[in-house]
Design an enzyme around this catalytic site. Sequence first.
Site, short mmCIF file in Angstrom:
data_model
loop_
_atom_site.label_atom_id
_atom_site.label_comp_id
_atom_site.label_asym_id
_atom_site.label_seq_id
_atom_site.Cartn_x
_atom_site.Cartn_y
_atom_site.Cartn_z
N LYS A 66 39.47 85.74 30.24
CA LYS A 66 38.66 85.42 29.03
C LYS A 66 37.77 84.32 29.49
O LYS A 66 38.12 83.62 30.57
CB LYS A 66 40.08 84.96 28.47
CG LYS A 66 39.32 85.38 27.25
CD LYS A 66 40.34 84.81 26.08
CE LYS A 66 39.69 85.19 24.18
NZ LYS A 66 40.49 84.33 23.14
N SER A 141 40.69 87.75 19.39
CA SER A 141 39.56 87.68 19.87
C SER A 141 39.81 87.99 21.54
O SER A 141 38.73 88.53 22.05
CB SER A 141 39.59 85.86 19.98
OG SER A 141 40.16 85.23 20.67
N SER A 165 45.12 85.80 19.31
CA SER A 165 43.72 86.40 19.52
C SER A 165 45.11 86.83 20.80
O SER A 165 43.84 87.97 21.52
CB SER A 165 43.05 85.13 19.72
OG SER A 165 42.18 84.97 18.55
#
Lengths: 487, 95
Positions: A66, A141, A165
Site C-alpha cells: 500500500k 482505503s 480500510s
Amino acid sequence: MKIANKTVTATRLVKDALEKAKHFADYNIFTFIDEEGALKKAAEIDDKIARGEKVGRLAGVPYALKDNFMSTRGDTTASAHILEGCASPITATAVERLENEGAIMIGRTNLDAFAHGSSTENSYYGPTLNAYDKTRVAGGSSGGSAAAVALDIVEFATGTDTGGSIRQPASFNGVYGLKPTYGAVSRYGVVAMASSLDCIGFFTKTPEDMDLLMSVASGRDPKDLTTLPDFYNTNPQLGDSRPVASRPSLRGSAAQSAPVVAEGLESPKLRIGIIKDFDNDVVDAEIRETLKDKCELLKSKGYEIVELEMPSLKYALAVYYIIQPAEVASNLSRYDGVRYGFRSEKSGDLDSLYGNTRSEGFMPENKRRIMIGNFVLSSGFFDAYFLKAAKARTMIADEYKKAFEKCDFILTPVSPSPAFKLGEKVNDPVAMYLEDLMSVSLNLAGVPGLAIPAGRNKAGLPIGLQLVAPRRQDKALIEFAKELQDE
Amino acid sequence: MEIKREDIIHLGKLSNFDLSEKEIESLSKDISEIIKYISQLDELNTDGVEPTYQVFEMENVWRSDEILEQDASMEQLLALTKEEKDNQIKVPKVL
C-alpha cells in the site's frame, strides 16, 4: 502461498506477478511498479537457492505494498498530490521484516489519499476498480491492495486500517483482510492518519497465509513505542492442537472466560456472539442471510450462538468521525511544502506557501477531515465533541470487554452493503462514512477483526463477514476463521 | 448547530487552507451535514465516564537516554526539499 524453491524459481513467481499486473492495468491498482528491482531481488534469491543457502519463510513471494508504507523503492505518495515525488530514505519496519524473509515488492498500490475514504475514489491517481465488477468501487482505503490479491496478481498485500480500510475492501473483493490488535504490528515508517486508531495489517487468500505474515511482521519494535511485546509468536497457543477454548492464554479474555471443557473432549462448546443491534434494515438482506447461514453452519459444528446487546455501538460512527478527524488534523499539519513533497509554485511569502501548498495538495476529503478535526478541537466545542467522544470511546471499549465475557468471538457484517457503484457516494460524505458503521468500533476498542470471504450475492458480488476477538487473540481469531471456510 | 460561512472561513484559516469561493460553498454544505451527524452523540449520557485517548495497554515505555543511530542522514533528508542552500532549507520571505 507459493514459496520459491529449486523447481519454482523466484524469478518465475515475480515474472508471473508482473505480467498479471500489466494484464489488469485498467483496474488502476498500482501507483508504481518496480519491474527491474523486483527481478533483481528474485535473481538474488534464486542464486541463494542454487547455492543451497538458507532462504527466508517468504522467499520469492511477490507482494504489493500500500502506497502509504515508506520504502526506499519508489516514491511514497499515499496517493496524495502533496506527497508527490517523496522518495523516502527510510523503510517501514513491517516492510523490512517481510523483505528480510524474502518477500518481493512488485509495486505500490492505490488508496484514498492519506487513507481518507471507503472507496479509493479519493485518490489523486483516480479510483481502483472492483475485482468482480469494473463498474463498482474496490472499497477503501486499501482498494488497490485488495484488488491486487483478489485478481491473483500477488500472493498478499499490505494495508492500513484506521476504521475499516482493510476489512471493507477485503469484503468488497472476496479476500481475507486482518486488522490486528492495536500495537501488534509496528507503525514505524507508515504515513500516520489517526495515531490512536491506525493498525497495520494484510490481505491474503487464506487464513494460513495470514498466520504466516503475522508471525513474520508482528512484535515489539524499538522504533515504535506503541508496539506490544511479542504476543503473537510467543503465545502458548502456537502449535497447540487443542481446541481454542481449552488452550491456555497469556492474558484473560477468550480462553479464560470460555466454558470449562474436559480434557480430551473433541468439540468444546465455543460461544460465538451475534450483535443484535446490527440485525436491522440498515444492513443488506443478502448479507444478513449469509450471516444467518454461517450461524447455522457453526451450530451444526457444535458452537453455541449467543445474542449480544451492545447499545453504545450505535454511536461508534459519530465517535469515530470526531476522534479520527481530530487526530488527522494534528498529524496532517506537518504537510506544508517546506521539507518534502509538493510545493506550490505561486507563493510570495511563507504564509502563502503553506496556504497554497495545502490548498492545492490535499484532496477535498482531506480538507473536510482536517477542518472537522479543527472544529471538534477548537475552544468552545472541545467538551461537547472531542471530550464527549473520548468518554463514549470508554463505553464502547467496555461493551466489548463485557461481550467477551459472554462469548469467545463475535461474528458481524463488515459493511452495510456489497461493493457500490463508482461515483454513487463520492459527493455525499455522510453516505460514504456510513460504510464504516460496523468496522470503526473495533479500532476505537483496539480489538482485532478479520474480514472473511463468505460467498457471493445474486449479482455475483463478494460478501464478507467480520470476525472479532478480544485483544491479543489474533492467532486464535485466524485459527477460528478456518472453521468458516467455504467447502 | 448551524455552520455559517464565517465558520468555514475560520476553520479554513485554522487549517492553513486558502479556500476558493467554490470550495467555501461546497465545504459549508458538507461540513454542516457531517457536524449534524456527529452531533447525535448529544443524546448519549456520558456522566461519570472517564475519557479514553488511547487503547494501548502499556504505560511508560522507557528507553535509556542515548542518541540512537538514525535511519536517514542529513544529506538524504535535505535532498527531499525543493530548495536548499548551505545545508539549510530555503523558503520564500517570512516577513
